[in-house]
Design a protein around this motif. Sequence first.
Motif, PDB file in Angstrom:
ATOM      1  N   ILE A   2      22.156  66.201 -29.465  1.00  0.00           N
ATOM      2  CA  ILE A   2      20.955  66.597 -30.140  1.00  0.00           C
ATOM      3  C   ILE A   2      21.126  67.112 -31.547  1.00  0.00           C
ATOM      4  O   ILE A   2      20.392  66.978 -32.408  1.00  0.00           O
ATOM      5  CB  ILE A   2      20.294  68.047 -29.491  1.00  0.00           C
ATOM      6  CG1 ILE A   2      19.703  67.275 -28.098  1.00  0.00           C
ATOM      7  CG2 ILE A   2      19.173  68.491 -30.291  1.00  0.00           C
ATOM      8  CD1 ILE A   2      19.061  68.186 -27.080  1.00  0.00           C
ATOM      9  N   GLN A   3      22.270  67.765 -31.775  1.00  0.00           N
ATOM     10  CA  GLN A   3      22.648  68.407 -33.122  1.00  0.00           C
ATOM     11  C   GLN A   3      22.949  67.006 -34.020  1.00  0.00           C
ATOM     12  O   GLN A   3      22.636  67.203 -35.039  1.00  0.00           O
ATOM     13  CB  GLN A   3      24.126  69.121 -32.905  1.00  0.00           C
ATOM     14  CG  GLN A   3      23.993  70.376 -32.214  1.00  0.00           C
ATOM     15  CD  GLN A   3      25.329  71.031 -31.906  1.00  0.00           C
ATOM     16  OE1 GLN A   3      26.137  70.459 -31.975  1.00  0.00           O
ATOM     17  NE2 GLN A   3      25.113  72.254 -31.394  1.00  0.00           N
ATOM     18  N   TYR A   6      19.423  65.975 -35.047  1.00  0.00           N
ATOM     19  CA  TYR A   6      18.988  67.027 -36.168  1.00  0.00           C
ATOM     20  C   TYR A   6      19.505  66.829 -37.324  1.00  0.00           C
ATOM     21  O   TYR A   6      18.979  66.894 -38.592  1.00  0.00           O
ATOM     22  CB  TYR A   6      19.270  68.419 -35.476  1.00  0.00           C
ATOM     23  CG  TYR A   6      18.806  69.313 -36.663  1.00  0.00           C
ATOM     24  CD1 TYR A   6      17.455  69.789 -36.682  1.00  0.00           C
ATOM     25  CD2 TYR A   6      19.663  70.032 -37.320  1.00  0.00           C
ATOM     26  CE1 TYR A   6      17.233  70.930 -37.482  1.00  0.00           C
ATOM     27  CE2 TYR A   6      19.276  71.123 -38.160  1.00  0.00           C
ATOM     28  CZ  TYR A   6      18.075  71.203 -38.474  1.00  0.00           C
ATOM     29  OH  TYR A   6      17.524  72.384 -39.223  1.00  0.00           O
ATOM     30  N   VAL A   7      20.904  66.617 -37.621  1.00  0.00           N
ATOM     31  CA  VAL A   7      21.650  66.616 -38.772  1.00  0.00           C
ATOM     32  C   VAL A   7      21.065  65.388 -39.556  1.00  0.00           C
ATOM     33  O   VAL A   7      20.921  65.215 -40.889  1.00  0.00           O
ATOM     34  CB  VAL A   7      22.968  66.562 -38.648  1.00  0.00           C
ATOM     35  CG1 VAL A   7      24.050  66.186 -39.908  1.00  0.00           C
ATOM     36  CG2 VAL A   7      23.519  67.999 -38.158  1.00  0.00           C
ATOM     37  N   MET A   9      18.353  63.621 -39.034  1.00  0.00           N
ATOM     38  CA  MET A   9      16.879  63.874 -39.134  1.00  0.00           C
ATOM     39  C   MET A   9      16.845  64.722 -40.588  1.00  0.00           C
ATOM     40  O   MET A   9      15.887  64.476 -41.531  1.00  0.00           O
ATOM     41  CB  MET A   9      16.023  64.278 -38.355  1.00  0.00           C
ATOM     42  CG  MET A   9      15.796  63.426 -37.366  1.00  0.00           C
ATOM     43  SD  MET A   9      14.696  63.923 -36.049  1.00  0.00           S
ATOM     44  CE  MET A   9      13.313  64.593 -36.994  1.00  0.00           C
ATOM     45  N   ALA A  10      17.514  65.805 -40.708  1.00  0.00           N
ATOM     46  CA  ALA A  10      17.610  66.831 -42.016  1.00  0.00           C
ATOM     47  C   ALA A  10      18.062  65.866 -43.023  1.00  0.00           C
ATOM     48  O   ALA A  10      17.366  66.176 -44.258  1.00  0.00           O
ATOM     49  CB  ALA A  10      18.293  67.810 -41.452  1.00  0.00           C
ATOM     50  N   ARG A  13      15.459  63.638 -44.255  1.00  0.00           N
ATOM     51  CA  ARG A  13      14.300  64.384 -44.976  1.00  0.00           C
ATOM     52  C   ARG A  13      14.394  64.863 -46.299  1.00  0.00           C
ATOM     53  O   ARG A  13      13.839  64.677 -47.207  1.00  0.00           O
ATOM     54  CB  ARG A  13      13.871  65.661 -44.057  1.00  0.00           C
ATOM     55  CG  ARG A  13      12.805  66.215 -44.352  1.00  0.00           C
ATOM     56  CD  ARG A  13      12.230  67.192 -43.306  1.00  0.00           C
ATOM     57  NE  ARG A  13      12.249  66.996 -42.043  1.00  0.00           N
ATOM     58  CZ  ARG A  13      13.122  67.330 -40.789  1.00  0.00           C
ATOM     59  NH1 ARG A  13      13.730  68.382 -41.182  1.00  0.00           N
ATOM     60  NH2 ARG A  13      13.020  66.861 -39.472  1.00  0.00           N
TER      61      ARG A  13
END
Length: 88
Positions: A2-3, A6-7, A9-10, A13
Amino acid sequence: MIQIAYVLMATVRALLMALEILMLGRAVVSWLPIPEDSPVENFLYAVTEPVIMPVRTLCERFGWFEGLPIDMPFFLTFILLSVLAAIL
C-alpha cells in the motif's frame, strides 16, 4: 504494498501538478511581448508540447475546432490533466 502505491500516486499527482503549472506558464508567456527564441519559451514548449501533441493530432485528424482563435488542443489537454489529477 500500500505504501508503494501511495508513493507512486503521490509522485504522479506531483508530476501532473508540475505539468499544469508549466502549461499555465506557457500560456502566460505566449501573451507577453518577448522574443520568440527566448530560452524560457523554448523550455516551456519543449516540456509541454509532447503532452499536447496527441490531442492536437487527434483534433487535426477529425477537423475539430478549425478556425478558432484559441488553441483548443492546449485547453483540452489542460482539462484532461486536471481531471486525471482529481481522480488520483
